[in-house]
Design a protein around this motif. Sequence first.
Motif, mmCIF file in Angstrom:
data_model
loop_
_atom_site.group_PDB
_atom_site.id
_atom_site.type_symbol
_atom_site.label_atom_id
_atom_site.label_comp_id
_atom_site.label_asym_id
_atom_site.label_seq_id
_atom_site.Cartn_x
_atom_site.Cartn_y
_atom_site.Cartn_z
ATOM 1 N N LEU A 142 60.594 25.097 101.356
ATOM 2 C CA LEU A 142 59.926 24.198 100.417
ATOM 3 C C LEU A 142 59.791 24.866 99.054
ATOM 4 O O LEU A 142 59.504 26.063 98.965
ATOM 5 N N GLU A 143 60.003 24.097 98.010
ATOM 6 C CA GLU A 143 59.874 24.613 96.652
ATOM 7 C C GLU A 143 58.407 24.914 96.355
ATOM 8 O O GLU A 143 57.493 24.295 96.906
ATOM 9 N N GLU A 144 58.185 25.876 95.471
ATOM 10 C CA GLU A 144 56.824 26.174 95.050
ATOM 11 C C GLU A 144 56.231 24.963 94.338
ATOM 12 O O GLU A 144 56.868 24.370 93.480
ATOM 13 N N GLY A 145 55.023 24.610 94.718
ATOM 14 C CA GLY A 145 54.385 23.436 94.132
ATOM 15 C C GLY A 145 54.633 22.155 94.907
ATOM 16 O O GLY A 145 54.097 21.104 94.557
ATOM 17 N N GLU A 146 55.435 22.233 95.981
ATOM 18 C CA GLU A 146 55.692 21.030 96.779
ATOM 19 C C GLU A 146 54.513 20.719 97.691
ATOM 20 O O GLU A 146 54.034 19.594 97.749
ATOM 21 N N LEU A 147 54.056 21.734 98.445
ATOM 22 C CA LEU A 147 52.859 21.615 99.267
ATOM 23 C C LEU A 147 52.080 22.924 99.157
ATOM 24 O O LEU A 147 52.673 24.011 99.175
#
Length: 393
Positions: A142-147
């Motif tokens: 998951l990309e940073e800032g996604e969850l």
Amino acid sequence: MAVASSRQPFVCLRRLPKTRRTYSTTQTPLPPTPPASGAAKLTTRRLISLHGPDAPKFLQGIITNNLSTATRSGFFAAFLTAQGKVLHDVFVYPTLGSGFHDLHNKTEDPGFLVEVDEKETGNLLKHLKRHKLRSKFALRVLEEGELDIWSVWREQEKWTPHPALPSSQGANIDTQGNITLIDTRATGLGQRILLPSTSALDTFSSMQGVQDVGLAAYTIRRYLRGVPEGQDEIPRDDVLPMNTNFDIMSGIDFKKGCYVGQELTIRTHHTGVVRRRVLPVALFDSASSPPEKIVYDASTKVAVPERNTEIKIEGKRGKPGKWINGVGNVGLAMCRLELMTDLQVTGEPSTFSAEDRFIVKSEQDAKALGVKAFVPDWMKSKIRAPKLQRRVE
């Protein structure tokens, strides 16, 4: 006329005196005492997504806890080497039925989010790809800032169920579609919640009545309960899961089928003896009396030892343990149970003496810190007493 040389004189690095710093600088000021209720964003953790028809079967074969296509509650587990040593401590979140699943996966195939130490994300991804072969599922970080991963605890929630809630209850999705998980590692650790990064906390029902008190508060609460986490406290390919309490933190299902590292884990559980475990410890001035109970003191002046510093018995030979990590006067240490505590884990006479003093001492500094290990009630009730061997006449 001689020309001055700008070259620096050669210095042989091998002949420089070696220095070894045993104590790190104490934070000033130290974090405040954690409140009875609060929330902390776990910036040291990262999520990996697995989604597809073969995801449950794939994870079932390489983690220590039990999982099936019907699993709806998240759980704590570990990835092991073939020799049974811990690679990664993880939380696994089923996503089916959540807002995340509906937005990103858009199918009825099972999906999971695996939470791991941020520094070990790349290594875990390689481990998963190595075992994937032809399994049908998609894999991504998951990309940073996604969850964002949050730990939430409340004063009235002092006890945690062991083991986690049955998977049929579907207890991992809140009323707003966010993924949650009960932290079953120790009593009172609360729950984890995965929240969209761009939203205000007070808009989520799961966060009502709590405030963000910072990562340090979460860490101190872990230390007081004797719960290690991440690469710094559970070194990769270095310790067995029982040494880091996975067996008593609901991290291993001893009734499940085969998985990587199962053979030694099961054999140790049924026939072996766990002599060393991670325990919460308190630091104190060695000139004073040891504390009766472990309490975090934000005004302490002691300096935290560096990782893997040997703990010694004052006036005696032996290696009772090693310091792992800490904040202020509290931390974690790998302890030999029958040397540093009154627990008896073998049928042999215990070597523990209430008169023994345990210290962490620098090789360059004559001053030593006192160390005292504690066995929390939740842990004491789960460590098995030694089996009595009956003699056959």
